[in-house]
Design a protein around this motif. Sequence first.
Motif, mmCIF file in Angstrom:
data_model
loop_
_atom_site.group_PDB
_atom_site.id
_atom_site.type_symbol
_atom_site.label_atom_id
_atom_site.label_comp_id
_atom_site.label_asym_id
_atom_site.label_seq_id
_atom_site.Cartn_x
_atom_site.Cartn_y
_atom_site.Cartn_z
ATOM 1 N N ALA A 1 37.001 52.234 41.302
ATOM 2 C CA ALA A 1 37.608 53.049 40.241
ATOM 3 C C ALA A 1 36.973 54.444 40.192
ATOM 4 C CB ALA A 1 37.450 52.349 38.888
ATOM 5 N N ALA A 2 36.033 54.704 41.104
ATOM 6 C CA ALA A 2 35.230 55.942 41.020
ATOM 7 C C ALA A 2 36.072 57.207 41.112
ATOM 8 C CB ALA A 2 34.157 55.942 42.106
ATOM 9 N N ASP A 3 37.215 57.149 41.791
ATOM 10 C CA ASP A 3 38.070 58.337 41.903
ATOM 11 C C ASP A 3 39.177 58.340 40.856
ATOM 12 O OD1 ASP A 3 39.515 56.250 42.867
ATOM 13 O OD2 ASP A 3 40.157 57.221 44.724
ATOM 14 N N GLY A 4 39.065 57.483 39.863
ATOM 15 C CA GLY A 4 40.046 57.458 38.770
ATOM 16 C C GLY A 4 41.238 56.550 39.043
ATOM 17 N N ALA A 5 41.252 55.880 40.196
ATOM 18 C CA ALA A 5 42.390 55.000 40.519
ATOM 19 C C ALA A 5 42.374 53.766 39.613
ATOM 20 C CB ALA A 5 42.300 54.566 41.978
ATOM 21 N N ALA A 6 43.587 53.192 39.422
ATOM 22 C CA ALA A 6 43.671 51.950 38.645
ATOM 23 C C ALA A 6 43.116 50.801 39.486
ATOM 24 C CB ALA A 6 45.123 51.678 38.281
ATOM 25 N N VAL A 7 42.321 49.958 38.853
ATOM 26 C CA VAL A 7 41.741 48.799 39.543
ATOM 27 C C VAL A 7 41.977 47.573 38.669
ATOM 28 C CG1 VAL A 7 39.577 47.728 40.313
ATOM 29 C CG2 VAL A 7 39.957 50.163 40.711
ATOM 30 N N ALA A 8 42.370 46.478 39.293
ATOM 31 C CA ALA A 8 42.483 45.213 38.573
ATOM 32 C C ALA A 8 41.564 44.209 39.255
ATOM 33 C CB ALA A 8 43.924 44.718 38.604
ATOM 34 N N VAL A 9 40.842 43.448 38.432
ATOM 35 C CA VAL A 9 39.956 42.428 38.990
ATOM 36 C C VAL A 9 40.504 41.071 38.574
ATOM 37 C CG1 VAL A 9 37.584 41.626 39.203
ATOM 38 C CG2 VAL A 9 38.028 44.033 38.689
ATOM 39 N N ILE A 10 40.826 40.259 39.560
ATOM 40 C CA ILE A 10 41.466 38.969 39.258
ATOM 41 C C ILE A 10 40.609 37.811 39.769
ATOM 42 C CG2 ILE A 10 43.771 40.005 39.348
ATOM 43 C CD1 ILE A 10 44.105 38.607 42.121
ATOM 44 N N HIS A 11 40.972 36.609 39.349
ATOM 45 C CA HIS A 11 40.317 35.411 39.892
ATOM 46 C C HIS A 11 40.895 35.099 41.258
ATOM 47 C CE1 HIS A 11 39.236 34.038 35.571
ATOM 48 N NE2 HIS A 11 38.224 34.662 36.139
ATOM 49 N N ASP A 12 40.273 34.151 41.904
ATOM 50 C CA ASP A 12 40.634 33.852 43.294
ATOM 51 C C ASP A 12 42.077 33.344 43.420
ATOM 52 O OD1 ASP A 12 39.877 34.049 45.846
ATOM 53 O OD2 ASP A 12 38.496 32.340 45.856
ATOM 54 N N SER A 13 42.758 33.837 44.437
ATOM 55 C CA SER A 13 44.163 33.473 44.640
ATOM 56 C C SER A 13 44.529 33.787 46.093
ATOM 57 C CB SER A 13 45.026 34.313 43.685
ATOM 58 O OG SER A 13 46.319 34.530 44.191
ATOM 59 N N PRO A 14 45.042 32.815 46.828
ATOM 60 C CA PRO A 14 45.442 33.147 48.204
ATOM 61 C C PRO A 14 46.591 34.162 48.168
ATOM 62 C CG PRO A 14 45.821 30.815 47.699
ATOM 63 C CD PRO A 14 45.378 31.459 46.435
ATOM 64 N N GLY A 15 46.320 35.377 48.603
ATOM 65 C CA GLY A 15 47.367 36.407 48.565
ATOM 66 C C GLY A 15 47.321 37.264 47.320
ATOM 67 N N PHE A 16 46.206 37.244 46.581
ATOM 68 C CA PHE A 16 46.073 38.100 45.385
ATOM 69 C C PHE A 16 47.312 37.910 44.488
ATOM 70 C CE2 PHE A 16 43.633 39.958 48.802
ATOM 71 C CZ PHE A 16 42.495 40.447 48.217
ATOM 72 N N VAL A 17 47.835 39.039 43.923
ATOM 73 C CA VAL A 17 49.051 38.986 43.102
ATOM 74 C C VAL A 17 50.231 39.546 43.888
ATOM 75 C CG1 VAL A 17 50.186 39.939 41.040
ATOM 76 C CG2 VAL A 17 47.854 39.067 40.873
ATOM 77 N N SER A 18 50.085 40.769 44.381
ATOM 78 C CA SER A 18 51.227 41.446 45.018
ATOM 79 C C SER A 18 51.657 40.736 46.301
ATOM 80 C CB SER A 18 50.885 42.902 45.324
ATOM 81 O OG SER A 18 50.678 43.604 44.125
ATOM 82 N N GLN A 19 50.688 40.328 47.125
ATOM 83 C CA GLN A 19 51.071 39.646 48.371
ATOM 84 C C GLN A 19 51.914 38.409 48.063
ATOM 85 O OE1 GLN A 19 47.782 38.659 50.999
ATOM 86 N NE2 GLN A 19 46.874 40.679 50.818
ATOM 87 N N ARG A 20 51.443 37.635 47.091
ATOM 88 C CA ARG A 20 52.145 36.387 46.753
ATOM 89 C C ARG A 20 53.530 36.626 46.212
ATOM 90 N NH1 ARG A 20 48.121 32.093 43.867
ATOM 91 N NH2 ARG A 20 50.082 31.042 43.367
#
Length: 506
Positions: free
Chosen positions: A401-420
Amino acid sequence: MTHTSRKPELLGIVGTGLMGRGIAQIAVQGGIPVILHDSRPGAGQEAREAIIATLDKLVSKGKLTTAELQAGAERLTVAAGLNDLASCTAVVEAIIEKLDAKRELFLQLEAVVADDCILATNTSSLSVTAIAAACRNPGRVAGFHFFSPVPLMKIVEVIVGPLTDSAVADELTGMAKRMGHAPVRASDTPGFIVNHAGRGYLTESLRLLGETVAPYPEIDRILRLGAGFRMGPFELLDLTGLDVSLPVMESIYEQYYQEPRFRPSPIARQRLAAGLLGRKSQRGFYRYDDGRKEEVAPPAVPPRDHLSVWLGEDDSAAYPQVVELLDRLGVERDHGKRPCPDSLCLVLPVGQDATTVAVAAGIDPTRCVALDPLFLDGCRTLMTTPVTATRYRDAAHALFAADGAAVAVIHDSPGFVSQRVVAAIVNIGCDIAQQGIATPQDIDRAVTLGLGYPLGPLALGDRLGAGTVLRILDGLFDFYRDPRYRPSPWLTRRALLGVSLLTPEN
Ligand SMILES: NC(=O)c1ccc[n+]([C@@H]2O[C@H](COP(=O)([O-])OP(=O)(O)OC[C@H]3O[C@@H](n4cnc5c(N)ncnc54)[C@H](O)[C@@H]3O)[C@@H](O)[C@H]2O)c1
């Protein structure tokens, strides 16, 4: 039956509620004379006045001329009874969504209209074939499925059942174009194209929520900012209302004989029972005040902790954009073959979870954080193992997030959110193509116009690469052993051949 030149053209619209009015408006604007009928006394006249008032508004906005308004109004008449529809060349029904009522209406219409008059139904969820089967001449019956609000949703599905004459579908296709709408042709199957293709986004997002991968505002944020959807899935469920969307989810699941890809979530049923319908009840997933959605702030960014970051050689080679990003963020890198004892261990899984990757690579899972390498723009998604230490999780959050970008921290998931979620959408789109429900081009056109997705499911798959989508699904399938994630043959073959998912069968 032949559908030769039947002049003069007259379109009957039966059922002058929300949909009937919209269809009538675009028809008269497209130069098609319309006669309105509704079983409720006075409803036809009310609809005519409402449509003219809408056209009048378009005049005041400069979108229509007074002459066009005049011509539109002249094309719009109201029937005194069903018999007044005798000279119609086509009738579209938009009455109550009940099979018996629609069958009964078409039987009555057949006794009134000419033999070559087309009978079209705007049903969303009933079988066009079941409606047609009751008719004396089922060949004249087709689906003509518009979306709400009709004048703005410039798409209509022309639904062809096994009994429908192809000339009838051709006529409706031409009529749709004159109304200024894009016609797509689909075979009569549950959900047709749009409501079938729309399953992936909602059911996979509910599944992620059910697995506590992330809270719903975070899932919404990731899919909006990171994957480019106009609305998050939970925002969309709130807009539609669970009382409308859950029955659609359940009906398509049942009509496809409990297809696991469409399995609804118990969360939705429970929330419906609780009356948490969405915007219409002031509270759904979000709360609403006077129609305004509550703002849910994303979790705060922790202070920066200058840990060195280790990234494996294979990941560095496969994702130079991640290496560039780390450099841009001024990260101190641990370039060792194996991570130093204090380094944050960054992994970049595709279709796998952080735990599986960490254990397979012999990386300390307490220092392991995964970054979604496929969706880096808009929102960076980080994922932890169940034992990742807070210090390492927070350090990764602050760093990305150091450059001001949006960051989401999630629990473990095969394929995160978007991939799935994207893989689920692509897979269902591929299976619609595999079943021959519509052409690949029509599937993508229907989904972009009907659901407002940034790309159709097949183009979305091409953007990631068919092989990558297959890898995500294979990872999900291996992890969960759930047939929900089995890849469609359409996807597997095109991935093997290295060709576009829009490639039709020849
Ligand atoms: N609302 C949507 O977003 C949407 C989208 C696509 C398709 N549809 C379908 O369109 C159809 C109409 O939906 P709507 O939202 O316009 O409903 P609506 O309730 O706004 O309007 C239905 C109208 O039909 C009339 N009606 C009912 N039974 C009748 C009958 N037997 N004969 C004549 N008129 C009759 C009612 O008086 C009412 O005016 C349904 O089949 C629905 O599934 C709705």
